[in-house]
Design an enzyme around this catalytic site. Sequence first.
Site, PDB file in Angstrom:
ATOM      1  N   ARG A   1       0.835  -1.124  -0.222  1.00 21.57           N
ATOM      2  CA  ARG A   1      -0.007   0.023  -0.003  1.00 21.57           C
ATOM      3  C   ARG A   1       0.925   1.256   0.115  1.00 21.57           C
ATOM      4  O   ARG A   1       0.605   2.460  -0.648  1.00 21.57           O
ATOM      5  CB  ARG A   1      -0.835  -0.138   1.436  1.00 21.57           C
ATOM      6  CG  ARG A   1      -2.213   0.392   1.252  1.00 21.57           C
ATOM      7  CD  ARG A   1      -2.802  -0.024   2.437  1.00 21.57           C
ATOM      8  NE  ARG A   1      -3.730  -0.806   1.795  1.00 21.57           N
ATOM      9  CZ  ARG A   1      -4.609  -1.586   3.157  1.00 21.57           C
ATOM     10  NH1 ARG A   1      -4.628  -1.147   4.191  1.00 21.57           N
ATOM     11  NH2 ARG A   1      -5.391  -2.523   2.698  1.00 21.57           N
TER      12      ARG A   1
ATOM     13  N   HIS B   1      -5.782   6.194   6.144  1.00 17.09           N
ATOM     14  CA  HIS B   1      -6.699   5.165   6.470  1.00 17.09           C
ATOM     15  C   HIS B   1      -6.274   4.572   7.641  1.00 17.09           C
ATOM     16  O   HIS B   1      -7.335   4.057   8.353  1.00 17.09           O
ATOM     17  CB  HIS B   1      -6.332   4.193   5.217  1.00 17.09           C
ATOM     18  CG  HIS B   1      -6.905   2.959   5.430  1.00 17.09           C
ATOM     19  ND1 HIS B   1      -8.290   2.593   5.163  1.00 17.09           N
ATOM     20  CD2 HIS B   1      -6.499   1.470   5.586  1.00 17.09           C
ATOM     21  CE1 HIS B   1      -8.706   1.509   5.088  1.00 17.09           C
ATOM     22  NE2 HIS B   1      -7.651   0.969   5.362  1.00 17.09           N
TER      23      HIS B   1
ATOM     24  N   ARG C   1       1.425  -1.340   7.368  1.00 16.50           N
ATOM     25  CA  ARG C   1       0.630  -2.411   7.503  1.00 16.50           C
ATOM     26  C   ARG C   1       0.321  -3.331   6.396  1.00 16.50           C
ATOM     27  O   ARG C   1       0.152  -2.616   5.410  1.00 16.50           O
ATOM     28  CB  ARG C   1      -0.633  -2.081   8.186  1.00 16.50           C
ATOM     29  CG  ARG C   1      -1.553  -3.450   8.455  1.00 16.50           C
ATOM     30  CD  ARG C   1      -2.876  -2.567   9.348  1.00 16.50           C
ATOM     31  NE  ARG C   1      -3.717  -1.870   8.560  1.00 16.50           N
ATOM     32  CZ  ARG C   1      -4.739  -2.195   7.737  1.00 16.50           C
ATOM     33  NH1 ARG C   1      -5.073  -3.374   7.799  1.00 16.50           N
ATOM     34  NH2 ARG C   1      -5.453  -1.178   7.273  1.00 16.50           N
TER      35      ARG C   1
HETATM   36  P1  FAD Z   1     -12.603   0.495  16.287  1.00 16.87           P
HETATM   37  O1  FAD Z   1     -13.440  -0.461  15.289  1.00 16.87           O
HETATM   38  O2  FAD Z   1     -12.363   1.914  15.327  1.00 16.87           O
HETATM   39  O3  FAD Z   1     -13.304   0.772  17.435  1.00 16.87           O
HETATM   40  C1  FAD Z   1     -13.006   2.089  18.469  1.00 16.87           C
HETATM   41  C2  FAD Z   1     -14.252   2.151  19.251  1.00 16.87           C
HETATM   42  O4  FAD Z   1     -13.736   2.955  20.423  1.00 16.87           O
HETATM   43  C3  FAD Z   1     -15.407   2.629  18.840  1.00 16.87           C
HETATM   44  O5  FAD Z   1     -16.421   2.136  19.385  1.00 16.87           O
HETATM   45  C4  FAD Z   1     -15.259   4.267  19.448  1.00 16.87           C
HETATM   46  O6  FAD Z   1     -16.640   4.792  19.411  1.00 16.87           O
HETATM   47  C5  FAD Z   1     -14.723   4.123  20.674  1.00 16.87           C
HETATM   48  N1  FAD Z   1     -14.208   5.176  21.303  1.00 16.87           N
HETATM   49  C6  FAD Z   1     -13.005   5.840  20.873  1.00 16.87           C
HETATM   50  N2  FAD Z   1     -12.584   6.796  21.678  1.00 16.87           N
HETATM   51  C7  FAD Z   1     -13.655   6.897  22.518  1.00 16.87           C
HETATM   52  C8  FAD Z   1     -13.692   7.510  23.779  1.00 16.87           C
HETATM   53  N3  FAD Z   1     -12.900   8.600  24.162  1.00 16.87           N
HETATM   54  N4  FAD Z   1     -14.939   7.196  24.776  1.00 16.87           N
HETATM   55  C9  FAD Z   1     -15.588   6.035  24.504  1.00 16.87           C
HETATM   56  N5  FAD Z   1     -15.386   5.602  23.266  1.00 16.87           N
HETATM   57  C10 FAD Z   1     -14.477   5.710  22.448  1.00 16.87           C
HETATM   58  N6  FAD Z   1      -8.522  -3.890   8.427  1.00 16.87           N
HETATM   59  C11 FAD Z   1      -8.353  -5.172   7.914  1.00 16.87           C
HETATM   60  O7  FAD Z   1      -7.663  -5.908   8.623  1.00 16.87           O
HETATM   61  N7  FAD Z   1      -9.161  -5.481   6.929  1.00 16.87           N
HETATM   62  C12 FAD Z   1     -10.103  -4.767   6.114  1.00 16.87           C
HETATM   63  O8  FAD Z   1     -10.723  -5.198   5.471  1.00 16.87           O
HETATM   64  C13 FAD Z   1     -10.237  -3.278   6.636  1.00 16.87           C
HETATM   65  N8  FAD Z   1     -10.728  -2.732   5.908  1.00 16.87           N
HETATM   66  C14 FAD Z   1     -11.152  -1.203   6.353  1.00 16.87           C
HETATM   67  C15 FAD Z   1     -11.774  -0.429   5.616  1.00 16.87           C
HETATM   68  C16 FAD Z   1     -11.964   0.890   6.071  1.00 16.87           C
HETATM   69  C17 FAD Z   1     -13.040   1.802   5.473  1.00 16.87           C
HETATM   70  C18 FAD Z   1     -11.551   1.239   7.511  1.00 16.87           C
HETATM   71  C19 FAD Z   1     -11.926   2.761   8.234  1.00 16.87           C
HETATM   72  C20 FAD Z   1     -10.624   0.461   8.082  1.00 16.87           C
HETATM   73  C21 FAD Z   1     -10.332  -0.831   7.588  1.00 16.87           C
HETATM   74  N9  FAD Z   1      -9.354  -1.617   8.036  1.00 16.87           N
HETATM   75  C22 FAD Z   1      -9.410  -3.037   7.614  1.00 16.87           C
HETATM   76  C23 FAD Z   1      -8.927  -1.317   9.504  1.00 16.87           C
HETATM   77  C24 FAD Z   1      -9.547  -1.787  10.558  1.00 16.87           C
HETATM   78  O9  FAD Z   1     -11.021  -1.736  10.346  1.00 16.87           O
HETATM   79  C25 FAD Z   1      -9.446  -1.254  12.021  1.00 16.87           C
HETATM   80  O10 FAD Z   1      -8.133  -1.112  12.255  1.00 16.87           O
HETATM   81  C26 FAD Z   1      -9.950  -2.110  13.139  1.00 16.87           C
HETATM   82  O11 FAD Z   1     -11.300  -2.391  12.789  1.00 16.87           O
HETATM   83  C27 FAD Z   1      -9.866  -1.226  14.311  1.00 16.87           C
HETATM   84  O12 FAD Z   1     -10.790  -2.041  15.383  1.00 16.87           O
HETATM   85  P2  FAD Z   1     -10.584  -1.239  16.923  1.00 16.87           P
HETATM   86  O13 FAD Z   1     -11.331  -2.051  17.612  1.00 16.87           O
HETATM   87  O14 FAD Z   1      -9.177  -1.187  17.323  1.00 16.87           O
HETATM   88  O15 FAD Z   1     -11.164   0.088  16.594  1.00 16.87           O
HETATM   89  C1  SIN Z   2      -9.584  -2.602   1.928  1.00 16.13           C
HETATM   90  O1  SIN Z   2     -10.424  -3.520   1.863  1.00 16.13           O
HETATM   91  O2  SIN Z   2      -8.711  -2.205   0.940  1.00 16.13           O
HETATM   92  C2  SIN Z   2      -9.142  -2.366   3.340  1.00 16.13           C
HETATM   93  C3  SIN Z   2      -8.075  -3.333   3.728  1.00 16.13           C
HETATM   94  C4  SIN Z   2      -7.502  -3.105   5.162  1.00 16.13           C
HETATM   95  O3  SIN Z   2      -7.277  -1.808   5.366  1.00 16.13           O
HETATM   96  O4  SIN Z   2      -6.627  -3.933   5.630  1.00 16.13           O
END
Ligand code: FAD
Ligand code: SIN
Length: 511
Positions: free
Chosen positions: A278, A339, A374
């Site tokens: 990427r 991203h 990543r």
């Molecule tokens: P999140 O899922 O972001 O959850 C964070 C949580 O913390 C949320 O509920 C938020 O409301 C809460 N929060 C934050 N701050 C506070 C606060 N101060 N007080 C209370 N609550 C709070 N990764 C992959 O491996 N494969 C993919 O295909 C992929 N596709 C992606 C596509 C997109 C469009 C995006 C944006 C990301 C993608 N990623 C992908 C990355 C991946 O989705 C994220 O890195 C991962 O889901 C993060 O999970 P998490 O549980 O750490 O955080």
């Molecule tokens: C994507 O589907 O291109 C996102 C995958 C990722 O963030 O790992």
Amino acid sequence: MRADYLIIGSGVAGLTLALKIANYYPGRKVVIITKSEKGESNTKYAQGGVAVVINEIEDSFDKHIQDTLIAGDGICDPEIVEMVISEGPRRFRELVLWGAKFDKNPDGGFDLGKEGGHSENRVVHHKDQTGFEIERAILKQVGRTKNITILEYHFALDLLMHDKKCYGVYLLNENDGTIEVCEAGYTILATGGIGQVYGHTTNPEIATGDGIAMTYRAKGRIKDMEFIQFHPTALYDKTSSDTFLISEAVRGFGAFLRNSAGHRFMFDYDARGELASRDIVSQSIYKELKENQEKCVYLDCTHLNPEDFNRHFPMIYSHCKSLGIDIAKEWIPVIPAQHYLCGGIMVDKNGKTSIEHLFACGECSRTGLHGANRLASNSLLEALVFSDRIFKYIAGRSLISLMLTYEFPAWSTVGKAEIAPDYLKQKKEELQLLMRENVGIVRNDADLIAVQKKIVDLQEEVEVKYHKHKVTTPLCELRNMIQVALLIIDESVHRSKNCGGFLKVNDCLIS
Ligand code: FAD
Ligand code: SIN
């Protein structure tokens, strides 16, 4: 308020940890706090899938490890890479047992997609809505688990610190504006990413780096903040401020990247073409746009079977259609967008931060898996593995409590005025513009130092406002985003060697 286990964030990292610890200790109280509706998270928007070695005939742990190390460009921690990748299949099977559905082939095996930097097809997925499906399945399990309480629209303000140890958080109830002390036996940050610091991002509004800023204020260690990942193919749409992702899996499915002259330029930069990692694809697009003075490049899917495309990527297909783009006939305009954050709160292999009793997992943490860039679809995997590591570490340990010996002071709001929302909006946009223009895909020291000074001034101004006004979520988010921006800039200034997604060019020439 008291929780035995206090988890901040309801994405994949926070929810899976909550499920495990609550089932292990049915008599103990697990509280998840989340600042928005419980499903809102980066997780919900994940498209491509989860990278995991399940085809052991063509694939192997070793190949996935090598791909991760190559993408990370010398900065990964090899021990962590090996641990995460070899635990991957077990964590994936748990997701399936919890009810998450993944696409299968006609022969009944899981359909394995390919993305940039992967030498094999190994990405399990649910069409182009993998994160939504995972979030749906785990939330359903969480809803059935009696000793888990989810507090929606509750914002974690700051860590409760005493004697350099963490005992919970100060919590703003967004429904009525009250602030509570929430004590906890263990506190786990799962607060996700930072995309809103840039504004032009694939991340939703919640991604404001709160957990990182809170940890920094409490003097916890933060690392690798300069490694911001820009996804190469966000939809270029002048009519919307939202940034819709066109999954990398679309390139894995055979789409070509072309410039406006129709040239398939990626092979000019890397022998892997569209499936280079990427960082390389984003940097190559950046150079194409600069050289040709264009606003976007294009994803060409016109040679692909439209029915197959629609079956694999129904959300992308219909989103493009809603904008009048027929992917069978027209190229999709795309540009890179912020991203993912590869760095964050420094944790060890059990998710322990440098602050006692405080853990972190998911995108807010820096585990050593991603290094300088990543590998695609390694993020959901990392969150699953580290939430499990934290669970295994804290299960069996006695709960910490200060309640009988120390009382945390209440948060004072007496005599404080409401802050004007317009002021916050304006300052947030100012910050985002400064970050986009000066701390993007290609940086240079002169701009970094100049923008650092501007953002320090902004921080001073906002700190004064913060102390004079009632706390609100937008005010605290702005304060946190400013802090995160300064951490990114500081580490960018200090990094002297380019690697992975970090590219600093001080003579204005990009080689
Ligand atoms: P999140 O899922 O972001 O959850 C964070 C949580 O913390 C949320 O509920 C938020 O409301 C809460 N929060 C934050 N701050 C506070 C606060 N101060 N007080 C209370 N609550 C709070 N990764 C992959 O491996 N494969 C993919 O295909 C992929 N596709 C992606 C596509 C997109 C469009 C995006 C944006 C990301 C993608 N990623 C992908 C990355 C991946 O989705 C994220 O890195 C991962 O889901 C993060 O999970 P998490 O549980 O750490 O955080
Ligand atoms: C994507 O589907 O291109 C996102 C995958 C990722 O963030 O790992």
